[in-house]
Design an enzyme around this catalytic site. Sequence first.
Site, mmCIF file in Angstrom:
data_model
loop_
_atom_site.group_PDB
_atom_site.id
_atom_site.type_symbol
_atom_site.label_atom_id
_atom_site.label_comp_id
_atom_site.label_asym_id
_atom_site.label_seq_id
_atom_site.Cartn_x
_atom_site.Cartn_y
_atom_site.Cartn_z
ATOM 1 N N ASP A 81 7.021 6.341 17.771
ATOM 2 C CA ASP A 81 6.252 5.599 16.765
ATOM 3 C C ASP A 81 6.039 6.394 15.497
ATOM 4 O OD1 ASP A 81 4.466 3.850 19.207
ATOM 5 O OD2 ASP A 81 5.559 2.965 17.514
ATOM 6 N N GLU A 120 2.688 -0.318 17.365
ATOM 7 C CA GLU A 120 1.935 0.349 16.309
ATOM 8 C C GLU A 120 2.426 -0.203 14.973
ATOM 9 O OE1 GLU A 120 1.170 4.741 17.521
ATOM 10 O OE2 GLU A 120 1.804 4.715 15.428
ATOM 11 N N ASP A 122 2.314 -0.318 11.101
ATOM 12 C CA ASP A 122 1.854 0.609 10.070
ATOM 13 C C ASP A 122 1.387 -0.115 8.818
ATOM 14 O OD1 ASP A 122 4.589 2.350 11.249
ATOM 15 O OD2 ASP A 122 2.522 2.994 11.531
ATOM 16 N N HIS A 166 12.577 -14.735 4.423
ATOM 17 C CA HIS A 166 13.280 -15.772 3.687
ATOM 18 C C HIS A 166 13.938 -15.149 2.477
ATOM 19 C CE1 HIS A 166 11.868 -19.252 5.907
ATOM 20 N NE2 HIS A 166 10.682 -18.685 5.963
ATOM 21 N N CYS A 208 18.603 -15.868 4.942
ATOM 22 C CA CYS A 208 19.632 -16.733 4.370
ATOM 23 C C CYS A 208 20.335 -15.959 3.265
ATOM 24 C CB CYS A 208 18.986 -17.989 3.754
ATOM 25 S SG CYS A 208 17.988 -18.892 4.920
#
Lengths: 394, 435
Positions: A81, A120, A122, A166, A208
Amino acid sequence: MAAAVPGASRARAAAALLLLLGCCGAALASGPQDQAEQFFRSGHTNNWAVLVCTSRFWFNYRHVANTLSVYRSVKRLGIPDSHIVLMLADDMACNPRNPKPATVFSHKNMELNVYGDDVEVDYRSYEVTVENFLRVLTGRIPPSTPRSKRLLSDDRSNILIYMTGHGGNGFLKFQDSEEITNVELADAFEQMWQKRRYNELLFIIDTCQGASMYERFYSPNIMALASSQVGEDSLSHQPDLGIGVHLMDRYTFYVLEFLEEIHPASQTNMNDLFQVCPKSLCVSTPGHRTDLFQRDPQKVLITDFFGSVRKVEITTETLSLHRDVAGFESKFPEEELATEPLKYAEQLPVAQIIHQKPKQKDWHPPGGFILGLWALIIMVFFKTYGIKHMKHVF
Amino acid sequence: MAAPLVLVVLAAVTVRAALYRSSLAVFIAERVEVASPLNAWKRVVEGLALLDLGVSPYSGAIFHETPLIIYLFHFLIEYAELVFMITDVLTAVALYLAIQDFNKVVFKKQKLLIELDKYAPDVAELIQTPMEMHYIPLKVALFYLLNPYTVMSCVAKSTCAINNSVIAFFILATIKGSAFLSAVFLALATYQSLYPLTLFAPALLYLLQRQFIPIKLKSKSFWLYTMQYASLYLCSLVVIICLSFFLLNSWDFIPSVYGFILSVPDLTPNIGLFWYFFAEMFEHFSLFFVCVFQINVFFYTIPLAIKLKEHPVFFMFVQLAIISIFKSYPTLGDVALYMAFLPVWSHLYRFLRNIFILSCVLIFCSFLFPVLWHLWIYAGSANSNFYYAITLTFNIGQILLVSDYFYAFLRREYYLTHGLHLTRQDGTEAMLVLK
């Protein structure tokens, strides 16, 4: 005739010697070959991953699930992590619309919970902005930023950057209010190159028209994959009728299935990753770009980017550290009073803190000051009222 | 007169005690209108806590109080509420005694001028009578103690109350005629917040008047007395500053207190004029404008001294008002101090022109301060311009109030010497204008 036989045997010996030499030469030649091969193996010493989900709102559940499934794979393959910067623009696990709180599923029928109990995050919620993302990449972060929010890579780091959300032709939307363009991204990578912040970089994008995002890269040692070409949409995979949204995007779903087969020691290379999700399964055409990458993708291992050099294996087993040594326990008899486990509220003794007496003061004004001050006050008093009035006081 | 004063004091103490116990205390303590970076109680506690940890309280940019305040609160921090209530009561009592004496002086002077025939014949209605002046000291104490501004300032435990009480004692000492005490208290007031320096001029004028020394530039006794008073003042100021050095054995407090007051680095919004300007200004110009703004406070002293040299107590009132409007970190406690003096000039009521609109402006702005603050900071639907608009309006109201009183005072003086019915040369009624 006696001279011809030693000549022939000498020739045979010479031929044998030559053959031997040839073999040795071949053997030695393969030594530099090996060395050359070693030279072209990736020289990284540490791995980092920056995983970004840029969309919020419940119906973009799949983007969070995408990112979390890559997170899960990367963590399973050994990146800890501390070397992962996970940016999630919205909280799906605790979203009030989630019928199964504290879970994010990637397969329908709730087969795989990619949220787990050791995620975790951030950068969360509104902290996922273009500015923060670029600051993470370039390292131009305010000094008060905690370590978990920094990308502390060096010139021997292999970095995996995964972005989903997107997007359109040349841009990726962040948080429904701002965008990052492919030019900015290319500039950020160039800054990273000039600051020696990466050894090699693998950029994966699942949006996309994702291929438009890697069109502008010009820094060396970058390999890029995208889920769809310019003009195509990346489609989502399967909805879960119980949760009510699409759980994953197709490309990342098949990448996840591919990565589930990988273990820290596997030798699968990048060419296999390029074959993941053909048009028949993905509907869109995944693309990749390797012209900036110096090594042959055939020789690049998946674990060069998704795994960790240290081959850390995270275990959930617990070890008991009790020593059953006789006589040892007699020193610690079971005299503890049976205490009730404290409820959460009681563990924070706020009431005690509020009502405690003020503690002993450690600082005292110096004696000279007090003396001087009171001497002045008495002088003023006497000057004003005169000494003869003192008899009225006493 | 003691009994009504005691009653007023009791009422004030009750109101304050009730507010201390209620939940409003926390809310009021955080309001920027009563707690500025100079006198917030939070910062006093922080400074003392830093001292207990062994760090100089002036090392950060939090604590801007003087070492004498450190000394005072070091022993009294547990009784803070009591200290502030007692301070308010002391201020009110000091003002009460001061105005009582002042009334006697005014009356005596008036009688002298009538006997010397300095007044026009038809101004009988303008002469102040002892009957109407009888209740003025009580009204002053009442105005100070029960003014919502003072109550809020006390509940917020802002050290402005201590500054007010020192200034009140200074006024008492001046009016009683003791130059030494007046210099000492003025030095204390200047030591705490720099601006009472400008009160030197009215105090000097009053003491000169009391000693019957004419204010002529050539007069030797004038200069002698001025030198005496000035040296008393400066010596006590120097002594107090040097004494403060010995509290912490460092001169840190000078940039923290006086440097802070003069250079205005902290732009927390307050009811003053500085913060918005300097928040919007480019760095390049800030030094120039800081100087301009600070000179603005001190600038009015000389013209006012020339105009009001016969009326030093009114000069003191106007000067106090100017300080509380133009100082770098004003709070409502400063406003309350000069408003306490308004009953002394209640006889000017007939000459005040804008009193209705000004009181409306001041009351509405006082209510709008917390509203616009909430809208700006919490709701996010307003911005600093809204709050600054209210600040500007409040200050304009204050300035107009002061100038209205100034005009009314001068008009009355003019009428007293020239008669009430002024006529122009052709016999029509004339109007007095302030040029």
